[in-house]
Design an enzyme around this catalytic site. Structure first.
Site, PDB file in Angstrom:
ATOM      1  N   LYS A 145      -0.014   4.236  -0.402  1.00  0.00           N
ATOM      2  CA  LYS A 145      -0.739   5.425   0.087  1.00  0.00           C
ATOM      3  C   LYS A 145      -0.487   6.588  -0.867  1.00  0.00           C
ATOM      4  O   LYS A 145      -0.325   6.365  -2.067  1.00  0.00           O
ATOM      5  CB  LYS A 145      -0.333   5.752   1.527  1.00  0.00           C
ATOM      6  N   ASN A 199       0.863  -1.187   0.000  1.00  0.00           N
ATOM      7  CA  ASN A 199       0.000   0.000   0.000  1.00  0.00           C
ATOM      8  C   ASN A 199       0.899   1.236   0.000  1.00  0.00           C
ATOM      9  O   ASN A 199       1.478   1.588   1.026  1.00  0.00           O
ATOM     10  CB  ASN A 199      -0.892  -0.024   1.259  1.00  0.00           C
ATOM     11  N   SER A 214       3.340  -2.079  10.368  1.00  0.00           N
ATOM     12  CA  SER A 214       4.790  -2.088  10.626  1.00  0.00           C
ATOM     13  C   SER A 214       5.461  -3.418  10.274  1.00  0.00           C
ATOM     14  O   SER A 214       6.433  -3.814  10.926  1.00  0.00           O
ATOM     15  CB  SER A 214       5.090  -1.695  12.080  1.00  0.00           C
ATOM     16  N   GLU A 249      -5.365  -5.186  10.476  1.00  0.00           N
ATOM     17  CA  GLU A 249      -4.386  -4.123  10.692  1.00  0.00           C
ATOM     18  C   GLU A 249      -4.709  -3.389  11.995  1.00  0.00           C
ATOM     19  O   GLU A 249      -5.569  -2.501  12.011  1.00  0.00           O
ATOM     20  CB  GLU A 249      -4.432  -3.115   9.540  1.00  0.00           C
ATOM     21  N   HIS A 293      -9.574   0.915   4.779  1.00  0.00           N
ATOM     22  CA  HIS A 293      -8.299   1.168   5.462  1.00  0.00           C
ATOM     23  C   HIS A 293      -8.546   2.133   6.619  1.00  0.00           C
ATOM     24  O   HIS A 293      -9.396   3.028   6.528  1.00  0.00           O
ATOM     25  CB  HIS A 293      -7.282   1.761   4.473  1.00  0.00           C
ATOM     26  N   GLY A 350       2.372   2.264  10.777  1.00  0.00           N
ATOM     27  CA  GLY A 350       3.329   3.355  10.657  1.00  0.00           C
ATOM     28  C   GLY A 350       4.036   3.734  11.949  1.00  0.00           C
ATOM     29  O   GLY A 350       4.689   4.773  12.021  1.00  0.00           O
ATOM     30  N   GLU A 402      -7.019   4.645   7.620  1.00  0.00           N
ATOM     31  CA  GLU A 402      -6.891   6.084   7.292  1.00  0.00           C
ATOM     32  C   GLU A 402      -8.165   6.585   6.620  1.00  0.00           C
ATOM     33  O   GLU A 402      -8.556   7.740   6.817  1.00  0.00           O
ATOM     34  CB  GLU A 402      -5.650   6.302   6.413  1.00  0.00           C
TER      35      GLU A 402
HETATM   36  C1  PEP Z   1      -0.901   0.229   6.063  1.00  0.00           C
HETATM   37  O1  PEP Z   1      -1.111   1.433   6.156  1.00  0.00           O
HETATM   38  O2  PEP Z   1      -1.691  -0.504   5.459  1.00  0.00           O
HETATM   39  C2  PEP Z   1       0.314  -0.295   6.671  1.00  0.00           C
HETATM   40  C3  PEP Z   1       0.369  -1.573   6.911  1.00  0.00           C
HETATM   41  O3  PEP Z   1       1.299   0.609   6.955  1.00  0.00           O
HETATM   42  P1  PEP Z   1       2.729   0.324   7.646  1.00  0.00           P
HETATM   43  O4  PEP Z   1       3.270  -0.944   7.047  1.00  0.00           O
HETATM   44  O5  PEP Z   1       3.553   1.525   7.282  1.00  0.00           O
HETATM   45  O6  PEP Z   1       2.495   0.192   9.092  1.00  0.00           O
END
Ligand code: PEP
Length: 242
Positions: free
Chosen positions: A14, A12, A206, A161, A91, A167, A93
């Site tokens: 983003k 992803n 992460s 998630e 997601h 992040g 966000e």
């Molecule tokens: C995400 O936003 O889907 C995600 C997994 O981000 P990160 O790997 O940066 O935590």
């Protein structure tokens, strides 16, 4: 390896990435895993041209309507036409910044599947919900309210998630990831029947080149959804081989 047992590594990007990053992945080594890259919408057509043929492309969002006067929005059919076969929906966000509700996400799933996109449905608890011991309750309501009853589970991916892990460099303990993935699988089978027994359940939050192998070794983890680490070519190549 059969399609069903193949694990998924989804990237992803983003609102990041560039044509340069895309070109740098043109020789992404082939992998036993299914690789799905979800770049910004403007790069989807180019992704089809530049990335190796076995790499799949996904969108990061789509509108819940088939078409119409929705300035600035992208429809599922447009994503499909530009070469995407997957779309990330729900997601965290989108849920927190753009205030997307479970009902809206349900409608987006309906629209996405109508136009032949495979949704990657994200679920997960935030820090407050985790601290209140409400993770399972939250995930249950997200799954229960976002998935249409008659969805084809061969064309669906779930991503767990935990919002507090996205992040932040934090990840849950391995046994906690295993427990939640088992919980999601059981919930899906109980509510949608045995057709849900094979649906891939990805872990996201992460994930990186150091922790990917251990997370991928959990039996109910069907792969990874990778944000930040997917923007670093060398690191993503390592993850794609996990
Ligand atoms: C995400 O936003 O889907 C995600 C997994 O981000 P990160 O790997 O940066 O935590």
């Amino acid at each position: 390896m059969s399609e069903k047992s193949q694990k998924v590594i989804a990237a992803n990007w983003k609102m990041n990435g560039s044509l340069e990053l895309l070109h740098s992945l043109s020789s992404l080594p082939s992998s036993k895993n299914k690789i799905i890259i979800c770049p910004p919408t403007t790069l989807i057509c180019k992704s089809k041209e530049i990335l190796p043929r076995e790499v799949f492309i996904g969108g990061q969002n789509c509108n819940e309507n088939a078409s119409g006067p929705y300035t600035g929005e992208i429809s599922a059919a447009m994503l499909y036409e530009s070469g995407a076969r997957y779309v990330i929906l729900g997601h965290s966000e989108r849920r927190s910044i753009f205030k997307e509700s479970n009902k809206l996400i349900f409608n987006k799933l309906l629209c996405a599947t109508k136009f032949k996109l495979v949704p990657i449905l994200c679920v997960g608890e935030d820090l407050e919900e985790k601290n209140q011991g409400k993770a399972k309750e939250i995930i249950e309501s997200q799954l229960g309210q976002c998935i249409p009853k008659d969805i084809d589970f061969d064309d669906l991916i779930i991503a767990y998630e935990p919002v507090w892990a996205i992040g932040t460099g934090l990840t849950p303990k391995i046994e906690d990831i295993a427990e939640i993935h088992r919980f999601i699988r059981d919930f899906l089978i109980e509510n949608f029947g045995s057709k849900a027994s094979q649906v891939p359940i990805l872990y996201g939050g992460s994930a990186n080149e150091k922790n990917c192998a251990e997370i991928m070794s959990i039996s109910d983890v069907g792969g990874l959804l990778v944000g930040g680490a997917s923007l670093k070519k060398k690191e993503f190549i390592e993850i794609s081989k996990a």
